[in-house]
Enzyme design. Sequence first.
Site, PDB file in Angstrom:
ATOM      1  N   HIS A  59      -0.591  11.499  -1.862  1.00 55.36           N
ATOM      2  CA  HIS A  59      -1.910  11.064  -1.385  1.00 55.36           C
ATOM      3  C   HIS A  59      -2.836  12.248  -1.126  1.00 55.36           C
ATOM      4  O   HIS A  59      -3.964  12.296  -1.599  1.00 55.36           O
ATOM      5  CB  HIS A  59      -1.750  10.234  -0.109  1.00 55.36           C
ATOM      6  CG  HIS A  59      -3.049   9.742   0.454  1.00 55.36           C
ATOM      7  ND1 HIS A  59      -3.863  10.521   1.255  1.00 55.36           N
ATOM      8  CD2 HIS A  59      -3.695   8.562   0.301  1.00 55.36           C
ATOM      9  CE1 HIS A  59      -4.944   9.830   1.581  1.00 55.36           C
ATOM     10  NE2 HIS A  59      -4.871   8.639   1.017  1.00 55.36           N
ATOM     11  N   HIS A  96       0.822  -1.214   0.000  1.00 52.84           N
ATOM     12  CA  HIS A  96       0.000   0.000   0.000  1.00 52.84           C
ATOM     13  C   HIS A  96       0.860   1.269   0.000  1.00 52.84           C
ATOM     14  O   HIS A  96       1.760   1.407   0.833  1.00 52.84           O
ATOM     15  CB  HIS A  96      -0.889  -0.040   1.246  1.00 52.84           C
ATOM     16  CG  HIS A  96      -1.870   1.077   1.347  1.00 52.84           C
ATOM     17  ND1 HIS A  96      -2.049   1.791   2.501  1.00 52.84           N
ATOM     18  CD2 HIS A  96      -2.746   1.587   0.445  1.00 52.84           C
ATOM     19  CE1 HIS A  96      -3.003   2.695   2.312  1.00 52.84           C
ATOM     20  NE2 HIS A  96      -3.439   2.598   1.074  1.00 52.84           N
TER      21      HIS A  96
END
Length: 250
Positions: free
Chosen positions: A54, A12
């Site tokens: 992100h 991830h």
Amino acid sequence: MNDWPYPFLFAHRGGGRLAPENTLAGMMKAAEYGYGAVEFDVKLTADNVCVLLHDDTLERTTDGHGPMASKRFAQLQDIDAGRWKGEEFAGEPIPAFSDVGLYCVRNQLLANVEIKPCPGREVDTGKLVARDAALFWQGEAVPPLLSSFSYEALQAAVTAAPWLPVGWLIDHWHEDWQARLQTLEAVSLHCNHKLLTAARVDAVREAGYHVLAYTVNDVARARELKGWGVSGVFTDELGVMRDEGVLGEG
Ligand code: G3P
Ligand code: MG
């Protein structure tokens, strides 16, 4: 449903908790730990360069300030995206998608490219990330899997590169999931793992779609989801999943 080319575990944001998220150092950590696939987040600079980040803003994961949507690519060059995670990562840059794509292809790391548009930039981000992904993975046996929480960005991605596989990301259950996947011609539904039950996984699989689950950091939960027929999970715990044998199970 049978020719799914991706492994069960995706590292991830690159290196999970072992490296600064969405950096080349993270991708290298995934490769070092034996992972066959990574997930990372891509958005646009003000001058339409695809980069990994992100958040909409720079503060949490870099020493820069302000919204990414207001920065030109050249303005990112002196920003440190590694030191927040530890001195050993100091100097790690915000990577261009082109650099990470090249690293993945050269090192046979499969990729889930999450399209993460800044607000108002959904269509352009979907289009440009898909266009770049098609270019960087041109001629590769396994294409990158594109995904997004933004349905609008995914529609733009599908229009730009209809041959790339796409998955829709959700963090609450949508009763119209099947119609939405069908409209996109998606291959997968990427769910917060807390939304999943065996019955929901069955229903999605019976409709002909793969189920992926984020973010799964518990070994028993990863095995439970696999037992239900979930095709892949995103994990931050690269070392734990490897040491407990989940990585070796495929
Ligand atoms: O793509 C799965 C997962 O990364 C979605 O959540 O917030 O970590 O990008 P987030
Ligand atoms: Mg993500």
